[in-house]
Design a protein around this motif. Structure first.
Motif, PDB file in Angstrom:
ATOM      1  N   SER A  61       0.803  -1.221   0.000  1.00 55.13           N
ATOM      2  CA  SER A  61       0.000   0.000   0.000  1.00 55.13           C
ATOM      3  C   SER A  61       0.840   1.277   0.000  1.00 55.13           C
ATOM      4  O   SER A  61       0.318   2.362  -0.253  1.00 55.13           O
ATOM      5  CB  SER A  61      -0.940   0.006   1.220  1.00 55.13           C
ATOM      6  OG  SER A  61      -0.209   0.190   2.423  1.00 55.13           O
ATOM      7  N   VAL A  62       2.134   1.162   0.253  1.00 51.78           N
ATOM      8  CA  VAL A  62       2.989   2.357   0.275  1.00 51.78           C
ATOM      9  C   VAL A  62       4.007   2.345  -0.841  1.00 51.78           C
ATOM     10  O   VAL A  62       4.772   3.311  -1.001  1.00 51.78           O
ATOM     11  CB  VAL A  62       3.717   2.504   1.641  1.00 51.78           C
ATOM     12  CG1 VAL A  62       2.721   2.409   2.795  1.00 51.78           C
ATOM     13  CG2 VAL A  62       4.836   1.495   1.806  1.00 51.78           C
ATOM     14  N   LYS A  63       4.030   1.297  -1.624  1.00 51.59           N
ATOM     15  CA  LYS A  63       5.126   1.060  -2.568  1.00 51.59           C
ATOM     16  C   LYS A  63       5.379   2.224  -3.500  1.00 51.59           C
ATOM     17  O   LYS A  63       6.522   2.556  -3.785  1.00 51.59           O
ATOM     18  CB  LYS A  63       4.832  -0.209  -3.363  1.00 51.59           C
ATOM     19  CG  LYS A  63       5.981  -0.725  -4.185  1.00 51.59           C
ATOM     20  CD  LYS A  63       5.660  -2.083  -4.773  1.00 51.59           C
ATOM     21  CE  LYS A  63       5.512  -3.138  -3.712  1.00 51.59           C
ATOM     22  NZ  LYS A  63       5.301  -4.494  -4.261  1.00 51.59           N
ATOM     23  N   ASP A  64       4.387   2.855  -4.017  1.00 47.05           N
ATOM     24  CA  ASP A  64       4.593   3.936  -4.982  1.00 47.05           C
ATOM     25  C   ASP A  64       4.544   5.315  -4.340  1.00 47.05           C
ATOM     26  O   ASP A  64       4.602   6.329  -5.054  1.00 47.05           O
ATOM     27  CB  ASP A  64       3.524   3.850  -6.076  1.00 47.05           C
ATOM     28  CG  ASP A  64       3.616   2.567  -6.864  1.00 47.05           C
ATOM     29  OD1 ASP A  64       2.548   2.004  -7.203  1.00 47.05           O
ATOM     30  OD2 ASP A  64       4.739   2.111  -7.125  1.00 47.05           O
ATOM     31  N   ARG A  65       4.471   5.351  -3.017  1.00 42.20           N
ATOM     32  CA  ARG A  65       4.340   6.650  -2.338  1.00 42.20           C
ATOM     33  C   ARG A  65       5.465   6.915  -1.333  1.00 42.20           C
ATOM     34  O   ARG A  65       5.816   8.068  -1.086  1.00 42.20           O
ATOM     35  CB  ARG A  65       2.998   6.699  -1.593  1.00 42.20           C
ATOM     36  CG  ARG A  65       1.788   6.513  -2.513  1.00 42.20           C
ATOM     37  CD  ARG A  65       0.479   6.685  -1.752  1.00 42.20           C
ATOM     38  NE  ARG A  65       0.294   5.638  -0.747  1.00 42.20           N
ATOM     39  CZ  ARG A  65       0.127   5.873   0.550  1.00 42.20           C
ATOM     40  NH1 ARG A  65       0.134   7.110   1.010  1.00 42.20           N
ATOM     41  NH2 ARG A  65      -0.065   4.866   1.402  1.00 42.20           N
ATOM     42  N   PHE A  66       6.009   5.860  -0.752  1.00 39.71           N
ATOM     43  CA  PHE A  66       7.039   6.010   0.272  1.00 39.71           C
ATOM     44  C   PHE A  66       8.391   5.566  -0.277  1.00 39.71           C
ATOM     45  O   PHE A  66       8.468   4.641  -1.092  1.00 39.71           O
ATOM     46  CB  PHE A  66       6.721   5.153   1.497  1.00 39.71           C
ATOM     47  CG  PHE A  66       5.526   5.596   2.305  1.00 39.71           C
ATOM     48  CD1 PHE A  66       4.657   6.587   1.851  1.00 39.71           C
ATOM     49  CD2 PHE A  66       5.267   4.998   3.530  1.00 39.71           C
ATOM     50  CE1 PHE A  66       3.558   6.978   2.598  1.00 39.71           C
ATOM     51  CE2 PHE A  66       4.174   5.385   4.290  1.00 39.71           C
ATOM     52  CZ  PHE A  66       3.320   6.372   3.822  1.00 39.71           C
ATOM     53  N   THR A  67       9.451   6.204   0.228  1.00 33.72           N
ATOM     54  CA  THR A  67      10.804   5.816  -0.141  1.00 33.72           C
ATOM     55  C   THR A  67      11.669   5.761   1.106  1.00 33.72           C
ATOM     56  O   THR A  67      11.686   6.728   1.884  1.00 33.72           O
ATOM     57  CB  THR A  67      11.414   6.823  -1.136  1.00 33.72           C
ATOM     58  OG1 THR A  67      10.559   6.945  -2.285  1.00 33.72           O
ATOM     59  CG2 THR A  67      12.797   6.349  -1.596  1.00 33.72           C
TER      60      THR A  67
END
Length: 123
Positions: A61-67
């Motif tokens: 759920s965070v893969k494309d938003r968190f780094t």
């Protein structure tokens, strides 16, 4: 022993960005894997992301938003969070393991934990 201290939490509007930091001290050379977990009220501790010597892993759920990013001095780790959603509201914890973990998503694979920093996303 490794001590972990998180900072940078706060209140942000939905769609906004926030970066939380984790500062490690002590026997940091023994840290093979460092990760971020979060815990919302009434829920269990949930894997967010982790970084090893060669790889990074993210919860879907965070893969494309968190780094997750290592600091320049190798004793700091950052979690850059973009496009935040109200469901991202939680206490965010930094964790470290003294070995290369297999089940990186499992809290019990990590030996050291910070005290957590609150992230609140308003709708």
């Amino acid at each position: 022993q490794v001590q972990l201290v998180e900072s940078g939490g706060g209140l942000v509007q939905a769609g906004g960005s926030l970066t939380v930091s984790c500062a490690a001290s002590g026997r940091t050379s023994s840290s093979q894997t460092m990760g971020w977990f979060r815990q919302a009220p009434g829920k269990g501790r949930e894997f967010v992301a982790c970084i090893t010597w060669s790889s990074t892993y993210y919860e879907d759920s965070v893969k494309d938003r968190f780094t997750v990013l290592p600091g320049a001095d190798k004793n700091t780790m950052y979690l850059q969070m973009n496009s935040l959603k109200p469901e991202d509201t939680a206490v965010y914890y930094c964790a470290a393991s003294s070995r290369s973990v297999g089940d990186y998503w499992a809290p019990n694979e990590y030996d050291y934990w910070g005290q957590g920093t609150q992230v609140t996303v308003s709708s």
